[in-house]
Design an enzyme around this catalytic site. Structure first.
Site, PDB file in Angstrom:
ATOM      1  N   HIS A 166       0.863  -1.192   0.000  1.00  0.00           N
ATOM      2  CA  HIS A 166       0.000   0.000   0.000  1.00  0.00           C
ATOM      3  C   HIS A 166       0.891   1.231   0.000  1.00  0.00           C
ATOM      4  O   HIS A 166       1.667   1.451   0.929  1.00  0.00           O
ATOM      5  CB  HIS A 166      -0.929  -0.013   1.212  1.00  0.00           C
ATOM      6  N   HIS A 292       2.461  -3.418   7.144  1.00  0.00           N
ATOM      7  CA  HIS A 292       1.487  -2.395   6.787  1.00  0.00           C
ATOM      8  C   HIS A 292       1.436  -1.354   7.911  1.00  0.00           C
ATOM      9  O   HIS A 292       2.059  -1.511   8.950  1.00  0.00           O
ATOM     10  CB  HIS A 292       0.086  -3.014   6.652  1.00  0.00           C
ATOM     11  N   GLU A 367       0.333  -4.463  11.311  1.00  0.00           N
ATOM     12  CA  GLU A 367      -0.108  -3.078  11.131  1.00  0.00           C
ATOM     13  C   GLU A 367       0.697  -2.280  12.153  1.00  0.00           C
ATOM     14  O   GLU A 367       0.463  -2.377  13.359  1.00  0.00           O
ATOM     15  CB  GLU A 367      -1.611  -2.929  11.389  1.00  0.00           C
TER      16      GLU A 367
END
Length: 410
Positions: A166, A292, A367
């Site tokens: 991303h 992420h 994350e």
């Protein structure tokens, strides 16, 4: 073909507000589902799914009054996390090195353009005979998807680390490089052992076109850059053949989690999958870790179903040990569990595919910082790069230790 530079045409978010709203009723859920479907002035970070959920939404400056009115009319509790998103981007820009920065300037106090990351990786091969440069292939716009392999001994089992799928999650690529640097330079006995006893394969930016666009076009861009009608980009972490097109992905090309024209429609996802298909057995890849941001979570498959993977208890144990080690470094709190039960349902993700099709038994997604109600979102201040790297390195040590204890590297 390389896209033309967009310097000078950057998206701006002056006086865009970041809200955190509480969906207390089914009516609230319906209101925000409708709003997401109809509004191009509200950027959703997550979808309205169920009562009791919190949702983060960025609202364009010219729609703030309308949004506040909506909260009042439907009795939705909300608070402003940030009154001017552009101020975060402007502050971060002071700690971004220019695109001309060479590998000698590379550090973990700044963010760097793709060109400098690649030059730094090339430079490592000159300094460390145990490092070789790899390429997955090319992106949609023709850029190499470059990585490195660190191998100090023959017949080691391997760990694959994916970063930057991303584009806007800048803390991901820089944390990948931090861990690689630690494995090459640290004198900590635990890290030295990891460096010697395992092969490591790092790809810091598996979405190079998107990453470059976040520097030159839109800091908050997430997807790759392949055009689909009026819109561009596919969420590469929805394009894999793991319940592709299912829950937690979108068929709308303008959506941030658009899953693509078909399964594996995107060259970046194909390149990553082909590498795993061709090398998982040959390189003895037993662990796959994707980085992420944000939300401070450590998760394992599955994302698309409540069904538990066959080694659920082992993966939960690995996750628990990793979180304990991470928290011990700087006190950062993390939650852990399967993707479906920990963050939200999602389909077409790389770690689910690596686990199922790649047959890699320890597949995990971090994350990284900040917390779920972060005011920084994806714009993590550069002074947090090193602390994030330190705590994530501690988690990596714990992951490998526990996976070894459970027999995954036998």
């Amino acid at each position: 073909m390389m896209a033309a530079s967009t310097s000078g045409n950057q998206a701006r978010y002056d006086h865009y507000r970041l809200y955190r709203v509480q969906l207390e009723t089914d009516r609230h859920v319906q209101v925000f589902q409708d709003l997401e479907a109809k509004s191009d002035s509200c950027t959703f970070y997550g979808h309205a799914r169920q009562a009791g959920q919190q949702l983060t939404i960025m609202v364009a400056a010219n729609k703030v009054a309308d949004f506040e009115d909506l909260l009042d009319r439907f009795l939705v509790k909300g608070r402003v996390l940030e009154y001017n998103v552009q101020s975060r981007i402007d502050s971060e820009a002071k700690n971004v090195k220019p695109v001309t920065a060479g590998p000698a300037e590379f550090d973990w106090n700044h963010y760097f353009h793709l060109e400098t990351i690649y030059a730094w990786m090339d430079d490592l091969t000159q300094k460390h005979p145990s490092v070789s440069v790899l390429s997955l292939g090319n992106s949609y716009e023709g850029r190499p998807i470059k990585g490195v392999k660190l191998s100090r001994k023959p017949d080691n089992k391997a760990i694959f680390v994916e970063g930057g799928i991303h584009a806007r999650e800048w803390i991901s690529p820089v944390t990948v490089t931090f861990i690689l640097n630690q494995l090459l330079t640290s004198t900590d006995p635990k890290i030295v052992q990891l460096s010697n006893d395992y092969d490591w394969i790092f790809f810091p930016t598996v979405n190079p076109d998107g990453y470059k666009f976040t520097f030159e076009g839109d800091r908050l861009w997430r997807k790759n850059r392949k055009p689909y009608g009026l819109c561009r980009g596919v969420d590469l972490n929805r394009n894999f053949d793991s319940n592709w097109g299912g829950i937690g992905s979108s068929a709308d090309p303008c959506s941030y989690d658009f899953s693509g024209g078909s399964v594996f429609s995107e060259p970046e996802a194909v390149a990553l999958a082909d590498f795993i298909r061709n090398n998982a057995e040959r390189e003895r890849i037993r662990t796959y870790i994707a980085l992420h941001s944000y939300s401070q979570l450590l998760m394992f498959p599955f994302g698309h179903t409540t069904e538990k993977v066959r080694n659920y208890e082992h993966l939960q144990s690995i996750t628990d040990k990793a979180i304990a080690a991470l928290t011990a470094v700087h006190g950062t709190s993390f939650q852990g569990g399967s993707k479906h039960e920990t963050i939200y349902p999602s389909s077409g993700g790389s770690i689910d595919w690596a686990y199922q099709e790649g047959k890699i038994p320890v597949s995990l997604t971090f994350e990284l910082r900040g917390p779920p109600d972060s005011t920084d979102m994806f714009i993590l201040p550069a002074e947090q790069i090193t602390p994030v790297g330190e705590e994530t390195m501690a988690a990596f040590v714990a992951i490998v230790d526990e996976a070894h204890r459970l027999g995954y590297y036998d």
